[in-house]
Scaffold this active site. Structure first.
Site, PDB file in Angstrom:
ATOM      1  N   PHE A 137       0.679  -0.556   0.063  1.00 60.74           N
ATOM      2  CA  PHE A 137      -0.117  -0.399   0.247  1.00 60.74           C
ATOM      3  C   PHE A 137       0.843   1.220   0.402  1.00 60.74           C
ATOM      4  O   PHE A 137       1.887   1.084   0.883  1.00 60.74           O
ATOM      5  CB  PHE A 137      -0.839   0.190   1.499  1.00 60.74           C
ATOM      6  CG  PHE A 137      -2.053   0.815   1.549  1.00 60.74           C
ATOM      7  CD1 PHE A 137      -3.590   0.960   1.005  1.00 60.74           C
ATOM      8  CD2 PHE A 137      -1.312   1.837   1.923  1.00 60.74           C
ATOM      9  CE1 PHE A 137      -4.040   1.340   0.592  1.00 60.74           C
ATOM     10  CE2 PHE A 137      -2.585   2.588   2.060  1.00 60.74           C
ATOM     11  CZ  PHE A 137      -3.990   3.071   1.053  1.00 60.74           C
ATOM     12  N   ASP A 166       1.114  -5.211   7.798  1.00 57.09           N
ATOM     13  CA  ASP A 166       0.185  -4.438   8.374  1.00 57.09           C
ATOM     14  C   ASP A 166      -0.876  -5.220   7.696  1.00 57.09           C
ATOM     15  O   ASP A 166      -1.516  -5.958   6.797  1.00 57.09           O
ATOM     16  CB  ASP A 166       0.398  -3.714   6.520  1.00 57.09           C
ATOM     17  CG  ASP A 166      -1.064  -2.527   6.964  1.00 57.09           C
ATOM     18  OD1 ASP A 166      -1.625  -2.845   7.353  1.00 57.09           O
ATOM     19  OD2 ASP A 166      -0.506  -0.998   5.953  1.00 57.09           O
ATOM     20  N   TYR A 186     -11.217   1.487   9.869  1.00 55.05           N
ATOM     21  CA  TYR A 186     -12.265   1.707   9.109  1.00 55.05           C
ATOM     22  C   TYR A 186     -13.241   0.920   8.266  1.00 55.05           C
ATOM     23  O   TYR A 186     -13.993   0.979   7.452  1.00 55.05           O
ATOM     24  CB  TYR A 186     -12.239   3.250   8.756  1.00 55.05           C
ATOM     25  CG  TYR A 186     -11.130   3.182   8.387  1.00 55.05           C
ATOM     26  CD1 TYR A 186     -10.460   3.261   7.004  1.00 55.05           C
ATOM     27  CD2 TYR A 186      -9.853   4.139   9.135  1.00 55.05           C
ATOM     28  CE1 TYR A 186      -9.735   3.358   5.803  1.00 55.05           C
ATOM     29  CE2 TYR A 186      -8.057   3.921   8.521  1.00 55.05           C
ATOM     30  CZ  TYR A 186      -8.683   3.837   6.803  1.00 55.05           C
ATOM     31  OH  TYR A 186      -7.181   3.857   6.163  1.00 55.05           O
ATOM     32  N   ARG A 212     -12.108  -4.239  -7.704  1.00 56.88           N
ATOM     33  CA  ARG A 212     -12.006  -4.164  -6.819  1.00 56.88           C
ATOM     34  C   ARG A 212     -13.797  -4.258  -6.434  1.00 56.88           C
ATOM     35  O   ARG A 212     -14.745  -3.626  -6.689  1.00 56.88           O
ATOM     36  CB  ARG A 212     -11.414  -3.558  -5.904  1.00 56.88           C
ATOM     37  CG  ARG A 212     -10.524  -3.810  -5.789  1.00 56.88           C
ATOM     38  CD  ARG A 212      -8.975  -3.079  -4.098  1.00 56.88           C
ATOM     39  NE  ARG A 212     -10.196  -1.977  -3.798  1.00 56.88           N
ATOM     40  CZ  ARG A 212     -10.037  -1.274  -2.782  1.00 56.88           C
ATOM     41  NH1 ARG A 212      -8.640  -2.277  -2.033  1.00 56.88           N
ATOM     42  NH2 ARG A 212     -10.171   0.139  -2.012  1.00 56.88           N
TER      43      ARG A 212
HETATM   44  C1  LIG Z   1      -6.456   1.384   4.084  1.00 59.17           C
HETATM   45  C2  LIG Z   1      -4.474   0.997   4.247  1.00 59.17           C
HETATM   46  C3  LIG Z   1      -3.871   1.728   4.767  1.00 59.17           C
HETATM   47  C4  LIG Z   1      -4.499   3.100   5.347  1.00 59.17           C
HETATM   48  O1  LIG Z   1      -3.691   3.638   6.264  1.00 59.17           O
HETATM   49  P1  LIG Z   1      -4.159   5.546   6.840  1.00 59.17           P
HETATM   50  O2  LIG Z   1      -2.847   5.475   7.897  1.00 59.17           O
HETATM   51  O3  LIG Z   1      -5.594   4.861   8.084  1.00 59.17           O
HETATM   52  O4  LIG Z   1      -4.511   6.289   6.170  1.00 59.17           O
HETATM   53  C5  LIG Z   1      -2.256   1.603   5.320  1.00 59.17           C
HETATM   54  N1  LIG Z   1      -2.475   0.232   4.829  1.00 59.17           N
HETATM   55  C6  LIG Z   1      -3.297  -1.171   4.213  1.00 59.17           C
HETATM   56  C7  LIG Z   1      -2.546  -1.839   3.450  1.00 59.17           C
HETATM   57  C8  LIG Z   1      -4.569  -0.011   3.774  1.00 59.17           C
HETATM   58  O5  LIG Z   1      -5.030  -0.973   2.992  1.00 59.17           O
END
Ligand SMILES: *Cc1c(COP(=O)(O)O)cnc(C)c1O
Length: 420
Positions: free
Chosen positions: A129, A206, A231, A380
């Site tokens: 990500f 993660d 979320y 998706r």
């Molecule tokens: C949604 C997501 C994030 C989001 O990070 P935020 O700090 O909450 O914006 C990070 N890593 C992955 C793999 C995600 O899917």
């Protein structure tokens, strides 16, 4: 179960046998016509969460005012333990709810590199990500360490071979996503954790796309560190705080870089020097988001009530059904499956590839089906077990077939929106 047929009555049969179907009514559904397949981006609002937030605002804040902090102060731990128990396979005292995923990643990655003196390499993969890659790039630049980026196939998830090849005795930390955000590819946490440990490095998982979607066994897998958001599948609402996990025996060894007063031992003594609190509390920074933390508790409780094994079983049925319909209807229309076909290697969503994925995703929204678009040419679709019925999957795929076959998306501007 009867065998697959591309007929709507088959979906109705599956719905009739679905033990989780009653959970649909535990969510706010103002628009009963909407087919929502984007719970992996922003989960829907549970009815109980709506009521609990109103209570926190009206009573705890409105009436109790600052006196409510006596209870609120426990929330990051309490919500963390709830996630640990129901969704993460972590015994109490190892998970805490705080900050965003991005900030938590930074805190844990920094602390992990410090805990491996003499090692100066961090590994991640090129399909991780974006925020993960950026945080690690930033940390590498700030600390003068090397970021080693392994290649991951965009449709299949992490390659064990590529990881094995990149590991050596310079590696301090490997940071990977458990479920890939684009393809939904699911990594074998135990196997990869073992591989990383044999090289003497720590691992940071993660869990954003796995928490609440697939069973996670942090303690049993031997994982060191993890972060995740609430979320998406946990349904705690936009901007709800993230969580972090630090295995108990590592807590005293790791020192995170943001020395805030919520991580301070005897916080309200207002002492002159930073002296970290014992245990997981030392990974807090500043004042927690109370409304968001309450929603995390409710979200975890609801998923726990349904049970992760039942959720995963239905999720596999839903995504397998979606893929079977795609095979039946969509392959001749320029689509390809861009997720692992083996359900054991797939998380909670299915990704389809099509040259016109962006305009198709927009035309699909006009047809009352909300999924999302991801670069470069992916659509998706996340049928979420608590809220999605098999009939909705049928109808969504039927409308997708219609949109693609009639090219009803031809009038959609080609430039994607700022938010996709
Ligand atoms: C949604 C997501 C994030 C989001 O990070 P935020 O700090 O909450 O914006 C990070 N890593 C992955 C793999 C995600 O899917």
């Amino acid at each position: 179960m009867t065998t697959f047929s591309a007929d709507r009555s088959y979906a109705q049969e599956l719905d009739a046998a679905d033990q989780l179907a009653p959970f649909r009514d535990r969510f706010v559904r103002q628009d009963r016509e909407l087919i929502y397949l984007d719970g992996n981006s922003l989960g829907p609002l549970p009815v109980r969460t709506q009521a609990r937030i109103a209570e926190v605002v009206d009573q705890d804040w409105g009436v109790g005012l600052v006196r409510s902090w006596d209870r609120w102060i426990q929330l990051p731990r309490q919500a963390g333990d709830m996630l640990g128990e129901h969704l993460l396979g972590a015994v109490p005292g190892q998970v805490i709810v705080c900050d965003s995923v991005t900030v938590n990643l930074y805190k844990l990655a920094w602390a992990a590199v410090d805990a491996r003196p003499g090692r100066d390499v961090v590994i991640t993969d090129d399909d991780n990500f974006p925020t993960d890659r950026y945080v690690l790039q930033g940390m590498a630049a700030q600390r003068g360490c090397e970021l080693r980026v392994i290649h991951t196939d965009m449709d299949n998830g992490i390659s064990e071979e590529a990881l094995a090849e990149a590991l050596d005795d310079r590696v301090a930390l490997v940071a990977l996503s458990h479920v890939a955000y684009r393809s939904g590819g699911l990594a074998d946490m135990t196997k990869l954790t073992d591989l990383i440990h044999r090289a003497g490095a720590l691992v940071l998982w993660d869990l954003c796309h796995s928490v609440g979607a697939v069973p996670v066994e942090l303690d049993a897998s031997g994982a060191d560190l993890a972060v995740g958001c609430t979320y998406k599948y946990v349904n705690a609402g936009p901007g709800a705080p993230g969580f972090l996990y630090v295995r108990e025996d590592l807590q005293a060894l790791l020192c995170q870089p943001i020395w805030g007063w919520f991580g301070q031992h005897d916080q309200f003594a207002m002492g002159p020097r930073y002296d970290p609190a014992p245990g997981i509390d030392s990974f807090l920074t500043g004042t927690p988001n109370i409304i968001g933390s309450v929603a995390v508790e409710e979200g975890a409780r609801l998923l726990g009530e349904a049970g992760l094994a039942a959720l995963r079983a239905k999720s596999i049925e839903l995504t397998s059904y979606l893929i079977a319909l795609a095979d039946e209807w969509l392959m001749s229309l320029g689509f390809m499956i861009a997720s692992p076909r083996d359900a054991a290697r797939r998380g909670g969503h299915v990704t389809l590839r099509h040259d016109d994925a962006w305009p198709i995703s927009q035309a699909l929204i006009r047809a009352n089906v909300v999924g999302d678009y991801r670069t470069p040419d992916r659509l998706r679709l996340a049928p979420v077990p608590l809220t999605t019925s098999f009939t909705e999957v049928f109808d969504a795929m039927d409308r997708l077939r219609e949109v693609a076959a009639t090219k009803s998306y031809a009038d959609v501007p080609l430039e994607p929106h700022r938010v996709t």
